[in-house]
Design a protein around this motif. Sequence first.
Motif, PDB file in Angstrom:
ATOM      1  N   ILE A   4      -8.755 -23.497  12.365  1.00  0.00           N
ATOM      2  CA  ILE A   4      -7.621 -24.343  11.981  1.00  0.00           C
ATOM      3  C   ILE A   4      -8.132 -25.612  11.317  1.00  0.00           C
ATOM      4  O   ILE A   4      -7.627 -26.034  10.271  1.00  0.00           O
ATOM      5  N   LYS A   5      -9.142 -26.226  11.916  1.00  0.00           N
ATOM      6  CA  LYS A   5      -9.709 -27.452  11.347  1.00  0.00           C
ATOM      7  C   LYS A   5     -10.285 -27.180   9.954  1.00  0.00           C
ATOM      8  O   LYS A   5     -10.082 -27.957   9.018  1.00  0.00           O
ATOM      9  N   GLY A   6     -11.001 -26.062   9.811  1.00  0.00           N
ATOM     10  CA  GLY A   6     -11.583 -25.719   8.520  1.00  0.00           C
ATOM     11  C   GLY A   6     -10.517 -25.497   7.458  1.00  0.00           C
ATOM     12  O   GLY A   6     -10.696 -25.885   6.299  1.00  0.00           O
ATOM     13  N   PHE A   7      -9.412 -24.891   7.848  1.00  0.00           N
ATOM     14  CA  PHE A   7      -8.326 -24.646   6.897  1.00  0.00           C
ATOM     15  C   PHE A   7      -7.756 -25.954   6.370  1.00  0.00           C
ATOM     16  O   PHE A   7      -7.544 -26.118   5.173  1.00  0.00           O
ATOM     17  N   PHE A   8      -7.508 -26.912   7.257  1.00  0.00           N
ATOM     18  CA  PHE A   8      -6.915 -28.179   6.840  1.00  0.00           C
ATOM     19  C   PHE A   8      -7.911 -29.079   6.111  1.00  0.00           C
ATOM     20  O   PHE A   8      -7.512 -30.030   5.446  1.00  0.00           O
ATOM     21  N   GLU A   9      -9.201 -28.780   6.237  1.00  0.00           N
ATOM     22  CA  GLU A   9     -10.215 -29.563   5.518  1.00  0.00           C
ATOM     23  C   GLU A   9     -10.466 -29.020   4.116  1.00  0.00           C
ATOM     24  O   GLU A   9     -11.113 -29.676   3.304  1.00  0.00           O
ATOM     25  N   ASN A  10      -9.945 -27.824   3.811  1.00  0.00           N
ATOM     26  CA  ASN A  10     -10.135 -27.225   2.491  1.00  0.00           C
ATOM     27  C   ASN A  10      -9.288 -27.986   1.464  1.00  0.00           C
ATOM     28  O   ASN A  10      -8.083 -28.125   1.637  1.00  0.00           O
ATOM     29  N   PRO A  11      -9.892 -28.495   0.363  1.00  0.00           N
ATOM     30  CA  PRO A  11      -9.142 -29.301  -0.615  1.00  0.00           C
ATOM     31  C   PRO A  11      -7.958 -28.568  -1.231  1.00  0.00           C
ATOM     32  O   PRO A  11      -6.877 -29.143  -1.386  1.00  0.00           O
ATOM     33  N   PHE A  12      -8.136 -27.284  -1.583  1.00  0.00           N
ATOM     34  CA  PHE A  12      -7.022 -26.530  -2.160  1.00  0.00           C
ATOM     35  C   PHE A  12      -5.908 -26.356  -1.132  1.00  0.00           C
ATOM     36  O   PHE A  12      -4.719 -26.515  -1.441  1.00  0.00           O
ATOM     37  N   ILE A  51      -0.567 -27.270   0.905  1.00  0.00           N
ATOM     38  CA  ILE A  51       0.287 -27.630   2.038  1.00  0.00           C
ATOM     39  C   ILE A  51       1.166 -28.819   1.689  1.00  0.00           C
ATOM     40  O   ILE A  51       2.382 -28.811   1.943  1.00  0.00           O
ATOM     41  N   ASN A  52       0.587 -29.841   1.085  1.00  0.00           N
ATOM     42  CA  ASN A  52       1.342 -31.053   0.781  1.00  0.00           C
ATOM     43  C   ASN A  52       2.468 -30.781  -0.220  1.00  0.00           C
ATOM     44  O   ASN A  52       3.605 -31.239  -0.044  1.00  0.00           O
ATOM     45  N   ILE A  53       2.146 -30.031  -1.283  1.00  0.00           N
ATOM     46  CA  ILE A  53       3.156 -29.752  -2.303  1.00  0.00           C
ATOM     47  C   ILE A  53       4.238 -28.821  -1.743  1.00  0.00           C
ATOM     48  O   ILE A  53       5.435 -29.024  -1.987  1.00  0.00           O
ATOM     49  N   SER A  54       3.822 -27.795  -1.004  1.00  0.00           N
ATOM     50  CA  SER A  54       4.797 -26.870  -0.411  1.00  0.00           C
ATOM     51  C   SER A  54       5.711 -27.606   0.566  1.00  0.00           C
ATOM     52  O   SER A  54       6.930 -27.366   0.596  1.00  0.00           O
TER      53      SER A  54
END
Length: 248
Positions: A7-15, A20-23
């Motif tokens: 989970i941490k790795g997913f949220f640290e991925n720039p893409f 996530i932010n745009i969606s």
Amino acid sequence: MSSCDDIKGFFENPFAEDYINISEENLRFAVMSISSACTQLEGACPTDEQRAYLASIMKMCCRLMQSAEMNTQLRNALAPSGPARETVSTGRLLREIAEGCMLSLANICRVSSDADDMLFVVCSRHLLRYLILGIIRRGVRDGAESVVLSAEAADGEVCISVEFSGIRDKENGVPSELNDVYFNDINEVLAGGVGGKFTFDGKRAQIRLPVAPEGPDAELRSSENFFDSSVFSIYNIMLGDLSDHIFY
């Protein structure tokens, strides 16, 4: 994804972060536009049947908002500096949560609280509230007839408990949610964000937090957080779709 590290790795991925932010922004904009249209239509709907249709739309908007809220809270929990923390009265917070749940759940499940107002922890009030509501949602979906929120201090910690009674097997046809599949992992990340630890045995969840340092201003800094009765209060977002109650 099968662990807190994933989970941490997913949220640290720039893409992933941009996606996530745009969606999330698009989702919130769409939901607010739909809810605004429903509010205007409500005044032109003379029958209970038409009002029930609008209520169903609003409940599904709340369900959509759950995704945006989870993104926000996980992002806050995993932020390098962590969420802002304050001194929180567990008794007051748990009482507010119980009252908010009862308003959103109506007669589906009884939620009560039992904690000392003078038992304090230092944490993010909003993140802790969200964490507890996610646990309650899981219990209600599993058929809990009642939920008791409590807190007690021992060995320099405060243990907040969410205990279910009347749990039964989930009905067939109920779609799984991300919070079902990764329940422990998600809540371990959220608990870490408030400086605590999470455990769950199937009927009782516990969140362990350090006791707040003693000080004369503790009670003053733990002011009441008044229940937000708006359609998109955190209680309606997390629980409104589980009830037949029309909450707008």
